[in-house]
Design a protein around this motif. Structure first.
Motif: not given
Length: 375
Positions: A4-8, A10-12, A19-21
């Motif tokens: 779950r931390q890895g998915v979170s 990745t989404f972050a 946003r940068i793009g």
């Protein structure tokens, strides 16, 4: 839980990249429009007016010449246009004498690179000349004859120059953005130095020194954008009226450069003063307040130099001048309650920094230094 931390994470990461793009894309709309108009216009002119079939070199040379580089636009356009044109011409000449093939391509590329290095030291010029001459040898010859592509490259270069002259971006935007960022860094250096002095934290003073040194990249970027802006203002009828404003900004940038250099010396010395506890509590309070006040003046100067409205810019310049002058008149060991040599050295280092900032507001050196109390 780890999944779950890895998915979170990745989404972050994806949100941040999006946003940068998006910000980068929105800031490139005008340039993308210029490149599109230039490339399609050059292609259409070569095809419809000159009668060339598939004049890809007209479109590619014009598009590459404009580009997204922060280098001075006029120099870049000329480098790329001449590099493309000369590279295609060299390729056409060698193609006429030696024909096509791998060894011919190797000969053309080698000769083109050496010729480019002989003519100019610019890497863009070398790459364009070599690449275009190589493509000429490897691609089939057009129906109009071998030198048709050379003419297409000339058309592309001329269209790029025309777009640069008639439809440039506002040349003031990039240097003013860079000035705002640079003065923001200087303000942070002064505030961090004040906090380090107030809290007797030599590590924080060292961080201020590191930040002041790291601002060199912003200064280099500002120098590049200033050169580009002045070139556009010189050749573009639409923005020629801004030459005086850009000249004043260049003058201010020179003094900001000096102020940042002085801030590095001041921060380095501040570390030693804090380590030796060389100032009384009263002196610490007075000098740290002077540093905070100088940072406030830098913030107002930033708004003045980065503003677009001339009336607001003039008001902010006067306000910055007043605030920095109020700091300057305090820079004497007596009013600051400084009695030891180490503290006096700090005051001596801060005096030229504030004078540089006053000169950045438009004052002469004599008027700026006149605010300093006699030692």
């Amino acid at each position: 839980m780890p999944a779950r931390q890895g998915v979170s994470a990745t989404f972050a990461f994806l949100r941040k990249r999006s946003r940068i793009g998006l910000r980068r894309s929105s800031g490139s709309v005008v340039t993308a429009l210029q490149m599109t108009v230039c490339a399609v216009g050059a292609y259409a002119f070569a095809e419809e007016v000159l009668g060339h079939e598939g004049p890809l070199f007209a479109a590619t040379s014009s598009m590459i010449a404009l580009g997204f580089s922060r280098d001075p636009r006029l120099r870049r356009v000329l480098e790329v246009a001449l590099g493309c044109t000369l590279g295609i011409a060299v390729g056409d000449v060698l193609l006429t004498f030696f024909g096509t093939g791998l060894w011919q391509a190797a000969l053309v590329l080698f000769a083109s690179i050496l010729l480019a290095r002989f003519l100019d030291s610019g890497t863009i010029f070398t790459m364009q000349l070599g690449l275009q001459s190589l493509l000429v040898v490897l691609l089939p010859a057009p129906d109009g004859g071998p030198f048709t592509r050379s003419l297409d490259a000339i058309v592309g270069g001329l269209f790029a120059l025309l777009i640069t002259m008639l439809l440039p971006r506002d040349p003031r935007h990039e240097p003013k953005t860079d000035v705002r960022g640079l003065l923001g860094e200087l303000s942070d250096v002064l505030r961090e130095s004040a906090a380090a002095l107030r809290n007797s934290d030599s590590t924080r003073a060292w961080h201020a020194l590191v930040r002041a040194r790291a601002s060199q990249s912003r200064l280099d970027s500002l120098t590049t954008s200033m050169r580009s802006a002045e070139e556009v203002a010189r050749i573009s009828p639409a923005y020629r009226r801004h030459r005086d404003e850009l000249g004043s900004l260049r003058r201010a940038v020179g003094f900001i450069d000096l102020a940042i250099r002085n801030s590095r010396v001041f921060s380095r010395r501040l570390t030693s003063v804090i380590n030796h506890a060389a100032m009384s509590d009263e002196a610490v309070s007075a000098l740290s307040q002077a540093l905070d006040d100088a940072a406030d003046g830098v913030d107002v100067l930033s708004r003045a130099l980065s503003g677009q409205d001339s009336t607001e810019r003039g008001l902010n310049l006067r306000q910055a001048r007043i605030e920095l002058a109020d700091v300057a008149i305090q820079l004497h060991p007596g009013p600051l309650h400084i009695k030891r040599l180490e503290g006096e050295g700090l005051v001596l280092l801060l005096r030229p920094l504030v004078v540089d900032l006053l000169e950045a507001t438009g004052l002469s050196h004599e008027d700026a230094s006149g605010y300093l109390p006699r030692l």
